[in-house]
Design a protein around this motif. Structure first.
Motif, PDB file in Angstrom:
ATOM      1  N   LEU A   1      44.606  22.863  37.101  1.00  0.00           N
ATOM      2  CA  LEU A   1      44.559  24.049  38.127  1.00  0.00           C
ATOM      3  C   LEU A   1      43.170  23.720  38.907  1.00  0.00           C
ATOM      4  O   LEU A   1      42.994  24.216  39.852  1.00  0.00           O
ATOM      5  N   ILE A   2      41.976  23.716  38.065  1.00  0.00           N
ATOM      6  CA  ILE A   2      40.677  23.405  38.620  1.00  0.00           C
ATOM      7  C   ILE A   2      40.474  21.786  38.550  1.00  0.00           C
ATOM      8  O   ILE A   2      40.629  21.398  37.576  1.00  0.00           O
ATOM      9  N   ASP A   3      39.889  21.493  39.607  1.00  0.00           N
ATOM     10  CA  ASP A   3      39.866  19.984  39.723  1.00  0.00           C
ATOM     11  C   ASP A   3      38.496  19.823  40.397  1.00  0.00           C
ATOM     12  O   ASP A   3      37.967  20.370  41.470  1.00  0.00           O
ATOM     13  N   ILE A   4      37.325  19.538  39.822  1.00  0.00           N
ATOM     14  CA  ILE A   4      35.909  19.412  40.142  1.00  0.00           C
ATOM     15  C   ILE A   4      35.667  17.930  39.847  1.00  0.00           C
ATOM     16  O   ILE A   4      35.670  17.087  38.919  1.00  0.00           O
ATOM     17  N   ARG A   5      34.992  17.521  41.197  1.00  0.00           N
ATOM     18  CA  ARG A   5      34.717  15.951  41.265  1.00  0.00           C
ATOM     19  C   ARG A   5      33.148  15.774  42.225  1.00  0.00           C
ATOM     20  O   ARG A   5      33.253  16.198  42.918  1.00  0.00           O
ATOM     21  N   GLY A   6      32.376  15.301  40.955  1.00  0.00           N
ATOM     22  CA  GLY A   6      31.245  14.798  41.621  1.00  0.00           C
ATOM     23  C   GLY A   6      30.238  15.966  42.358  1.00  0.00           C
ATOM     24  O   GLY A   6      29.751  15.824  43.409  1.00  0.00           O
ATOM     25  N   VAL A   7      30.207  17.092  41.576  1.00  0.00           N
ATOM     26  CA  VAL A   7      29.879  18.325  42.323  1.00  0.00           C
ATOM     27  C   VAL A   7      28.291  18.524  42.037  1.00  0.00           C
ATOM     28  O   VAL A   7      27.801  18.287  40.885  1.00  0.00           O
ATOM     29  N   HIS A   8      27.549  18.564  43.058  1.00  0.00           N
ATOM     30  CA  HIS A   8      26.080  18.773  42.893  1.00  0.00           C
ATOM     31  C   HIS A   8      25.710  20.155  43.632  1.00  0.00           C
ATOM     32  O   HIS A   8      26.107  20.453  44.754  1.00  0.00           O
ATOM     33  N   LYS A   9      24.488  20.777  43.164  1.00  0.00           N
ATOM     34  CA  LYS A   9      24.127  21.609  43.661  1.00  0.00           C
ATOM     35  C   LYS A   9      22.427  21.738  43.553  1.00  0.00           C
ATOM     36  O   LYS A   9      22.037  21.782  42.489  1.00  0.00           O
TER      37      LYS A   9
ATOM     38  N   ALA B   1      20.539  22.150  40.273  1.00  0.00           N
ATOM     39  CA  ALA B   1      21.050  23.338  39.298  1.00  0.00           C
ATOM     40  C   ALA B   1      22.382  22.798  38.468  1.00  0.00           C
ATOM     41  O   ALA B   1      22.524  22.912  37.491  1.00  0.00           O
ATOM     42  N   VAL B   2      23.175  22.024  39.446  1.00  0.00           N
ATOM     43  CA  VAL B   2      24.393  21.314  39.140  1.00  0.00           C
ATOM     44  C   VAL B   2      24.334  19.832  39.491  1.00  0.00           C
ATOM     45  O   VAL B   2      24.037  19.503  40.578  1.00  0.00           O
ATOM     46  N   ASP B   3      24.443  19.019  38.493  1.00  0.00           N
ATOM     47  CA  ASP B   3      24.064  17.600  38.798  1.00  0.00           C
ATOM     48  C   ASP B   3      25.089  16.575  38.642  1.00  0.00           C
ATOM     49  O   ASP B   3      25.002  16.043  37.391  1.00  0.00           O
ATOM     50  N   GLY B   4      26.066  16.659  39.484  1.00  0.00           N
ATOM     51  CA  GLY B   4      27.228  15.437  39.251  1.00  0.00           C
ATOM     52  C   GLY B   4      28.402  15.935  38.143  1.00  0.00           C
ATOM     53  O   GLY B   4      28.434  15.274  37.212  1.00  0.00           O
TER      54      GLY B   4
ATOM     55  N   THR C   1      25.843  29.048  38.192  1.00  0.00           N
ATOM     56  CA  THR C   1      26.081  28.264  39.360  1.00  0.00           C
ATOM     57  C   THR C   1      27.129  27.482  39.753  1.00  0.00           C
ATOM     58  O   THR C   1      27.817  27.724  40.691  1.00  0.00           O
ATOM     59  N   LEU C   2      27.693  26.952  38.405  1.00  0.00           N
ATOM     60  CA  LEU C   2      28.899  26.140  38.765  1.00  0.00           C
ATOM     61  C   LEU C   2      30.169  27.032  38.796  1.00  0.00           C
ATOM     62  O   LEU C   2      31.109  27.073  39.477  1.00  0.00           O
ATOM     63  N   PHE C   3      29.970  28.457  38.114  1.00  0.00           N
ATOM     64  CA  PHE C   3      31.047  29.301  38.181  1.00  0.00           C
ATOM     65  C   PHE C   3      31.195  29.890  39.512  1.00  0.00           C
ATOM     66  O   PHE C   3      32.261  30.049  40.081  1.00  0.00           O
TER      67      PHE C   3
ATOM     68  N   MET D   1      27.000  22.313  28.906  1.00  0.00           N
ATOM     69  CA  MET D   1      26.406  22.015  29.936  1.00  0.00           C
ATOM     70  C   MET D   1      24.877  22.119  29.571  1.00  0.00           C
ATOM     71  O   MET D   1      24.309  22.848  28.677  1.00  0.00           O
ATOM     72  N   ARG D   2      24.185  21.003  30.138  1.00  0.00           N
ATOM     73  CA  ARG D   2      22.629  21.160  29.741  1.00  0.00           C
ATOM     74  C   ARG D   2      22.088  20.432  31.000  1.00  0.00           C
ATOM     75  O   ARG D   2      22.491  19.249  31.563  1.00  0.00           O
ATOM     76  N   ASN D   3      21.040  21.016  31.788  1.00  0.00           N
ATOM     77  CA  ASN D   3      20.090  20.679  32.811  1.00  0.00           C
ATOM     78  C   ASN D   3      21.154  20.172  34.063  1.00  0.00           C
ATOM     79  O   ASN D   3      21.038  19.450  34.495  1.00  0.00           O
ATOM     80  N   GLY D   4      22.306  20.929  34.285  1.00  0.00           N
ATOM     81  CA  GLY D   4      22.934  20.949  35.208  1.00  0.00           C
ATOM     82  C   GLY D   4      24.132  19.988  35.172  1.00  0.00           C
ATOM     83  O   GLY D   4      25.197  19.573  35.952  1.00  0.00           O
ATOM     84  N   ARG D   5      24.010  19.164  33.824  1.00  0.00           N
ATOM     85  CA  ARG D   5      25.232  18.193  33.604  1.00  0.00           C
ATOM     86  C   ARG D   5      25.986  18.635  32.590  1.00  0.00           C
ATOM     87  O   ARG D   5      25.697  19.465  31.614  1.00  0.00           O
TER      88      ARG D   5
END
Lengths: 309, 273
Positions: free
Chosen positions: A5-13, A20-23, A46-48, A206-210
């Motif tokens: 239902l949720i598909d997250i690919r290679g997301v950075h912020k 904040a979010v690293d791959g 942030t990912l939320f 999650m740790r350090n955005g990963r």
């Protein structure tokens, strides 16, 4: 995963130099209760927010129900998404019922179900009371009711049991069980790991955005290879019983052995568990009771976080 | 750009309007407008040694001064925390997780607040107008209606600025500071600067540049809209000398006022994205 239902690919912020979010790559399956855990500042919120389309990703793609989290298509998808933010702020001048009606109108759903929803979260008696007079727990219940409006297919719950008393927490997880039975997908975060370890199907740490670890609680326990703990109560509370136990356990790969007053605490590896139990069975009537404690989610969490410190 | 859903805009606008009805903001502002309008209409000529209700042009001229001070201030106070307040309280995130775009939220906020301000202005000055008609006759009703409409437009222009400030500001404190600074600038300082420039330039660009500068201030547009129609008052204000009749077209001035409503809203929309 084909039924994600949720598909997250290679997301950075990124915020300047801060990642904040690293791959992040992550798939959440339909009907799954998924936990997102991590220390403060790990990137969970942030990912939320990116999953909800509240924050744009610097790069990468997020799809929910096959739709990118932006534009008109996702707007329609939002009608079937419920969200309970960590810092919940409601309108003090409205009553509980008026609050739900306002959000129902915004979602474009029938308002006649609002009193029922209030009753479901235990606020029927306070329906006409202004939110100004609500306790923190009551506000949280109202926030949860708001998230449940319109029978959502997907729920994002950020620290959902914040401010709830034990009774409220129990009711919350009862509702969550009902939602899971109806096939609702739930993504939740919590700092109270003991609370969610029995209630999530899978989780990501999650740790350090990963994402540092991903899987079921059991698979993460196995990956960490954490010791199990046994509490053995002896009938003979004297030194003789402990000595017999020590002698029996010699060579069983025991990591720790503490005893006193006829109670022994033993730690052993997962692989050595059955051999140890077999050896203990050899003592027969000398043993009054055995309790086996699996490593908690907190132990798993600390195991992962200690790896990098 | 996605389609605007007016139902969602209406939900937000309805909440903002009902909040102001419920906390009696609309009633309080309406009553203030009525009382001030009647008091000023009665005592407006006291400096000339006379009291009592006089002609419509003198009454409107007196009311224009009141409106220029009061309406922008009320509009700025009404709108300055419309967005930054939601952001600071933490409720903005939940609102934006709903099926509503940022533009619809902004538009709903503006329309709801605009309705509250508009109703208070029309009811307040309208009630005063009904009472005044008994004293000064119904012949001037057209001018008085024009005065009320222009007062609403003036309020909307400053409300639009307030919403823009609310989007741009980092917190409510700064937003309130900027809102008050805008009021000082447009209501108190701007005309003084223009006057100073006019004196320093010894009237060299008065016919070309000065009228355009007046259009850059919604408070001045409002003044010109209401004053230019009355010959006597125009002479008193000295407008005849500096403002050409061609620019005094009510439609042109009205369009300039609409620009002052739309431009800050446009900036707010752009920045809110």
């Amino acid at each position: 995963m084909t039924n994600s239902l949720i598909d997250i690919r290679g997301v950075h912020k990124r915020y300047g130099d801060v990642r904040a979010v690293d791959g992040v790559d992550l798939q959440v399956v339909t009907g799954e209760v998924f936990g997102l855990i991590g220390h403060n500042g790990a990137g969970k919120t942030t990912l939320f927010k990116m999953m909800l389309g509240l924050l744009p990703a610097t790069s990468g793609d997020i799809h929910i129900g096959g739709k990118a989290v932006r534009g008109a298509a996702f707007r329609e998808m939002r009608r079937s998404i419920g969200y309970l933010p960590e810092s919940l702020a409601l309108y003090d001048n409205l009553s509980g019922l008026e609050t739900l009606r306002f959000f129902a109108r915004l979602k474009g759903i029938d308002q006649t179900g609002c009193p029922v929803m209030l009753a479901k979260v235990g606020l029927a008696a306070a329906a006409d009371q202004r939110v100004r007079g609500y306790s923190k727990g009551m506000r949280q219940r109202l926030g949860f009711a708001q998230a449940l409006l319109g029978a959502p297919r997907l729920l994002f719950l950020d620290e959902p049991t914040n401010g709830l008393d034990p009774h409220g927490i129990q009711e919350f997880y009862q509702i969550l069980r009902e939602l899971r039975d109806r096939g609702v997908t739930v993504v939740l975060t919590s700092h109270i790991l003991a609370e969610i370890q029995q209630r999530v199907d899978r989780l990501a740490l999650m740790r350090n955005g990963r994402i540092q670890a991903l899987g079921t609680v059991q698979s993460l326990r196995e990956e960490q290879n954490l010791s199990l703990s046994l509490r053995v109560v002896l009938r003979d509370r004297g030194a003789r019983g402990e000595a017999a136990l020590r002698q029996l356990l010699a060579g069983q790969g025991i990591k720790e052995f503490e005893s006193g007053a006829g109670v022994a605490r033993i730690e052993c590896s997962r692989a050595g568990k059955m051999a140890l139990l077999g050896a203990l069975a050899g003592l027969g009537a000398e043993i009054a009771d055995i309790e086996v404690h699996e490593p908690s989610l907190e132990d798993v969490f600390l195991g992962y976080t200690d790896q990098l410190t | 750009m996605s389609r605007i859903e007016f139902r969602e805009v209406g939900v937000i606008a309805g909440k903002e309007f009902h909040d102001r009805l419920r906390n009696r903001w609309v009633l309080a502002v309406g009553v203030v407008f009525t009382i001030f309008a009647l008091v000023i209409a009665y005592f407006g000529a006291a400096q000339q040694g006379a009291v009592g209700f006089r002609s419509i042009d003198v009454t409107i001229a007196s009311l224009v001064s009141l409106v220029i001070y009061l309406v922008p201030l009320i509009a700025l106070i009404l709108g300055y925390d419309s967005i930054v307040g939601e952001r600071e309280r933490g409720s903005l995130e939940l609102l934006l997780s709903m099926p509503i775009t940022r533009f619809e939220l902004l538009l709903g906020k503006f329309l709801g607040l605009a309705s509250a301000l508009g109703v208070a202005t029309v009811a307040g000055f309208g009630l005063a107008g009904v009472l005044l008609i008994y004293q000064i006759g119904s012949g001037a009703i057209f001018h008085y209606v024009g005065f009320i409409v222009s007062a609403v437009l003036l309020g909307l222009a400053f409300l639009s600025m307030a919403v823009m400030v609310s989007v741009l500001a980092q917190d409510r404190m700064r937003a309130s500071g900027v809102a008050i600074a805008l009021w000082f600038f447009y209501v108190l300082i701007y005309d003084l600067i223009l006057l100073g420039v006019l004196v320093l330039s010894e009237g060299r660009f008065s016919m070309n540049f000065f009228p355009v500068l007046l259009l850059l201030n919604p408070a001045d547009i409002f003044r010109i809209l209401n004053i230019f129609g009355f010959e006597d008052v125009r002479q008193i204000y000295g407008l005849a000398a500096v403002f050409p009749e061609t620019l005094a077209n009510p439609w042109l001035l009205g369009s300039a006022m609409v620009f002052w409503i739309l431009a800050p809203l446009g900036v707010a929309t752009w920045r809110f994205k």
